[in-house]
Design an enzyme around this catalytic site. Structure first.
Site, PDB file in Angstrom:
ATOM      1  N   GLU A 694       4.278   3.244  -2.816  1.00 20.68           N
ATOM      2  CA  GLU A 694       5.173   2.084  -2.990  1.00 20.68           C
ATOM      3  C   GLU A 694       6.600   2.479  -3.364  1.00 20.68           C
ATOM      4  O   GLU A 694       7.187   1.938  -4.301  1.00 20.68           O
ATOM      5  CB  GLU A 694       4.572   1.104  -4.006  1.00 20.68           C
ATOM      6  CG  GLU A 694       3.228   0.547  -3.534  1.00 20.68           C
ATOM      7  CD  GLU A 694       2.532  -0.332  -4.563  1.00 20.68           C
ATOM      8  OE1 GLU A 694       3.079  -0.522  -5.662  1.00 20.68           O
ATOM      9  OE2 GLU A 694       1.423  -0.810  -4.272  1.00 20.68           O
ATOM     10  N   GLU A 795      -5.126  -0.929   2.790  1.00 17.74           N
ATOM     11  CA  GLU A 795      -5.663  -1.697   1.661  1.00 17.74           C
ATOM     12  C   GLU A 795      -5.851  -3.169   2.033  1.00 17.74           C
ATOM     13  O   GLU A 795      -5.463  -4.064   1.282  1.00 17.74           O
ATOM     14  CB  GLU A 795      -4.746  -1.587   0.431  1.00 17.74           C
ATOM     15  CG  GLU A 795      -4.436  -0.171  -0.010  1.00 17.74           C
ATOM     16  CD  GLU A 795      -3.497  -0.118  -1.210  1.00 17.74           C
ATOM     17  OE1 GLU A 795      -3.359  -1.136  -1.928  1.00 17.74           O
ATOM     18  OE2 GLU A 795      -2.892   0.945  -1.442  1.00 17.74           O
TER      19      GLU A 795
END
Length: 918
Positions: A694, A795
């Site tokens: 991220e 994910e």
């Protein structure tokens, strides 16, 4: 488990009879307290006692020195230097005092010895502060020639702290072979009553839940607890009953009140918790309050399970609600309340913990007159001036000319090429960011329909920084994101997104907001329309056929080729080679139902937390690789490939406290040690690594160590494990709802890393998405695909309170991924209820029932397997088109002779010829 031959001529037990003898009866198998009893999971949960062990599979054949008669799958215990060395399993949590247990194990021996060797079944009983004792169960004289059955019974008059079952006995140097083990309660009725039969749906497992017996069964957790009938000069009274309890002298957030529920909570049972709570004191009027379960396993492994949380107040009693499930059998379990800041007391009026009732699935939503592709925005083309629009706030709306005449690309995929008017709304005199053109669309929306949002937007002069534009919906008091884009020039930009409403609102307003005060805003061709998913699916099926299938020519040969013509062939695909995986946690593999679903339906895995730095080194210098090691061993035993998630996490809130307190030099050393420790320990074990998670949403390491640190993480990781593909990984790439992580921003980020020499090998799109729309997802994939790197959804989870809508959302994501040539794999972020990061996202309910979304997943997996049948032609060939993966072909000759062969179809554009010699 594979089916075995069940012939037992002359009543002699042979190896091929063992599955029938030990495992054929489902009622008997269900009573076995030995886990992984036939070694189908490798050595999972078994441990060699000061020696070595391995598992022989039916496919691999026997090891050297072991007679061919001893076929099948079994464990071999070797390198034994003492008679007592063997194979053991901890059964502490699965036995109870006073019950009688029957043992049956099939064993043999191999190695340098004459004749036979004794094999013993033994219990090791460990008590705190006293010597270990051993309990003999049974003995058999075993040979090299056949499997023998060692039998016996045992009963415990006291309950030890630890109970270990093991097999031992042969002389040093002799290998011990174990085919299967059963330890069961001698009375099936007794066993059932001690397991699921003892669960009563209405039975509260909390003792003294209303404090009618004072504080009996309750204790403070790091603080005191006090019984009350009122507080605050009578202003606080029980909501029900006569009493309530409160904490006192809390000095830590985790201080609270607790009750031990060991022995009253059972594994694989979903429990619901309802507690009536409030807070008081220290001038805190509102605070987070949590219900948590602490469990400790027999090996002293601890786990904290979050059950529920809410914002409690000092004004009223509120209900704290949640659910939990235990995968394994804990040696201890304690439920407690925690959360408010020190000095603020927790008040508890009553609490119920009972077996959660099964909720029937909702019916599929009935949507009449969906009007797919029809814009619900009034006067979108501004042919009637600004009628239908109103200014939100004290701004001014007018109509201008000169905007694009074509639909934005993402809407064009859904709506075609209908032209726009070229007119736009100009918003001036804006003194707040939220001032915008708006419409009320309450009566035009239908529940459970997915709506696509599209518009052209532009900003005026005067901006001193990049401007974030957002199509927003005010749904009663809730803000819903309909799409975002960042603008830093005077061009027209596409904005796109999606949304869905699942509860009937009183009022829905749509508005386009975002630029700084004083910056003019222009909006053209705003479209909000329901999407036709079924039409899109048909298109995707066609695309899938092009990129995931290949023409196959089976060319047969035989000693007499004249017999081949007309021979019947039946082709069955055993596995699609496309990776479908899921995340899992260490506790999940203690649940055999979870393991069964996972191993059958996924071929890749990723660990939820167990590889993250805050898990492996929560405190500086104290390492915990045990959980990751056990998960990795589980995956290896089940032939499951693994992604490594993640080496670092750039978001500061995910960085453990001790790292955040380091100075620059110490932080650099810690980063280097993390890389060295992790990647040398697991070199070659993980196929992928998410290097620094991220980076579009955080900058902790970059802020503290400089811009070069990100590229250096990739470089060092590649040096330490060159075999692993190194990924970037981020969220909201594919949904249009976050201007920080648009595909364009992601491309810029990846190119920047590559320019610094970072060996970026893959692109991770997390896929935590709401109300996905195919063309928006596909647009992001198309843009990222130009980089030429493999793309993985890493994910994926989708959420809806209606399982049918959830299933539709999941189908959108899976079909878009499977139909796109740049996508190389899909990972779900869990599938089992209560073990996911989002509510209403599961495919399997807590106690193992596959729900509508789960069945949709299985249906898609089945759709993507090829079946074909027919007859061999004059050229001794059979042709078909099939998905990439592994196949079995069954050939039935005219004489009814059946021959089975296997082959692989790899990706490729040209037809592949497979030669099969019969």
């Amino acid at each position: 488990m594979e089916n075995q031959s069940t012939s037992n001529a002359n009543n002699v037990f042979h190896p091929q009879n063992l599955n029938e003898e030990v495992n054929d009866s489902s009622s008997r198998a269900s009573t076995n307290i030995i886990l992984n009893d036939d070694f189908s999971g490798g050595l999972h949960l078994w441990h060699p006692n000061c020696c070595d062990a391995f598992v022989i599979s039916e496919e691999s054949g026997n090891s050297e020195g072991i007679p061919a008669k001893l076929s099948g799958r079994y464990a071999v215990v070797n390198n034994r230097s003492e008679c007592w060395q063997g194979l053991e399993q901890d059964i502490t949590t699965r036995v109870s005092m006073g019950s009688t247990y029957t043992v049956c194990a099939w064993v043999a021996v191999s190695g340098a010895h004459d004749g036979v060797s004794d094999v013993l079944a033994t219990l090791k009983l460990e008590y705190r502060d006293s010597a270990v004792t051993y309990l003999f169960i049974g003995r058999i004289s075993a040979s090299r020639e056949r499997w023998e059955k060692v039998e016996g019974t045992f009963s415990l008059s006291t309950m030890p702290d630890r109970v270990v079952f093991y097999l031992e006995g042969p002389s040093p140097g002799v290998d011990l072979l174990i085919r299967s083990v059963m330890v069961s309660c001698s009375s099936l009725a007794e066993y059932d009553s001690r397991s699921k039969g003892s669960i009563c749906d209405d039975e509260n497992i909390i003792l003294n839940p209303k404090f009618d017996d004072g504080l009996q069964n309750w204790s403070g957790r790091g603080c005191k607890i006090v019984l009350h009938d009122s507080m605050a000069d009578g202003k606080i009274l029980p909501m029900s009953g006569k009493f309530f309890a409160s904490t006192a002298d809390r000095t830590q957030n985790w201080n609270g009140m607790q009750q031990e529920i060991t022995g009253r909570v059972q594994r694989k049972i979903a429990y619901e918790v309802v507690a009536v709570v409030r807070i008081y004191g220290n001038n805190v009027t509102s605070s987070d309050l949590r219900a948590t379960l602490w469990v400790q396993a027999a090996d002293l492994r601890e786990q904290y399970i979050g059950i529920a949380s809410l914002q409690a107040t000092d004004k009223d009693w509120v209900q704290l609600k949640g659910k939990f499930l235990l995968n394994g059998s804990p040696s201890r379990a304690v439920i407690f309340l925690e959360g408010p800041p020190p000095g603020t007391d927790i008040l508890l009026n009553n609490i119920v913990v009972k077996h959660a009732a099964k909720v029937p699935p909702p019916s599929p939503p009935v949507i009449k007159d969906a009007a797919f592709g029809v814009n619900i925005i009034a006067n979108s083309n501004l042919s009637d001036g600004t009628n239908g629009w109103f200014p939100l706030g004290n701004c001014t709306l007018s109509v201008g000319n000169g905007s694009p005449h074509i639909l934005p690309p993402m809407a064009r995929e859904s709506l075609g090429h209908a032209p726009l008017s070229g007119r736009y709304i100009l918003v001036t005199k804006r003194t707040q960011t939220w001032m915008a053109p708006a419409q009320i669309i309450t009566d035009k929306l239908k529940l459970y329909l997915t709506y696509q949002v599209s518009a052209w937007v532009r900003i005026g002069t005067g901006a001193t920084r990049p401007q974030n534009i957002n199509v927003a919906l005010g749904v009663d008091s809730q803000w819903v994101n309909g799409g975002q884009v960042e603008i830093n020039d005077d061009r027209w930009h596409e904005i796109g997104g999606s949304f869905r409403i699942e509860k009937q609102p009183a009022k829905v307003m749509v508005y386009v907001q975002g630029p700084d005060a004083g910056v003019d805003l222009m909006v053209a061709g705003l479209q909000i329309f329901p999407v036709d998913r079924e039409a899109r699916f048909k298109h995707l099926q066609s695309e899938t056929d092009k990129i995931r299938k290949r023409n196959v020519i089976l060319k047969f040969s035989a000693s007499d080729s004249t017999t081949l013509l007309g021979t019947y062939v039946k082709i069955r695909q055993m596995q699609n080679s496309f990776p479908f995986g899921s995340c899992l946690s260490r506790s999940n593999i203690d649940n055999e139902d979870f393991v069964d679903f996972f191993s059958k339906n996924f071929n890749w895995a990723v660990f939820g937390n167990e590889l993250k730095w805050y898990w492996t080194e929560a405190q500086q210098g104290n390492f915990n690789y045990k959980d990751a090691d056990e998960l990795l061993n589980f995956c290896e035993c089940h032939n499951i490939q693994v992604r490594g998630h993640c080496i670092f996490w750039e978001v500061e809130s995910a960085v453990q406290t001790w790292i955040r307190t380091l100075n620059k030099n110490d932080l650099m050393s810690a980063v280097q040690n993390r890389l060295l420790g992790l990647l040398t320990r697991y070199k070659g074990k993980f196929k992928h690594y998410d290097v620094n998670n991220e980076m579009l949403h955080g900058s902790f390491y970059q802020d503290h160590l400089g811009k070069d640190i990100r590229a250096n993480m990739f470089k060092i990781a590649n040096q330490l494990d060159p075999s692993a593909i190194l990924f970037v990984n981020d969220y909201h790439i594919e949904d249009g709802c976050d201007s920080r992580s648009s595909p364009e921003k992601y491309i810029e980020h990846i190119l920047d890393l590559q320019e610094q020499g970072a060996p970026v090998g893959g692109i991770g799109i997390q896929g935590h998405i709401d109300s996905p729309v195919g063309p928006i997802v596909c647009s992001a994939l198309d843009k990222l695909g130009i980089l030429g790197l493999p793309i993985w959804f890493t994910e994926v989870d989708v959420s809806s309170n209606n399982e049918y809508v959830r299933a539709d959302d999941l189908e959108v994501m899976l079909r878009e991924a499977f139909a796109h040539p740049a996508v190389d794999g899909v990972m779900l972020w869990g599938f089992w209820e209560l073990f996911m990061s989002r509510d209403n996202a599961h495919l399997v309910n807590a106690e193992g029932d596959i729900n509508v979304a789960g069945k949709r997943y299985l249906d898609l997996k089945k759709e993507w397997l090829t079946l074909a049948q027919g007859h061999i032609d004059k050229q001794s060939q059979f042709e078909f088109r099939g998905f990439h993966g592994s196949y079995e072909v069954e050939v039935v000759t005219r004489s009814k002779k059946v021959t089975k062969k296997t082959f692989i179809v790899d990706p490729g554009l040209e037809p592949v010829t497979v030669s099969i010699n019969l």
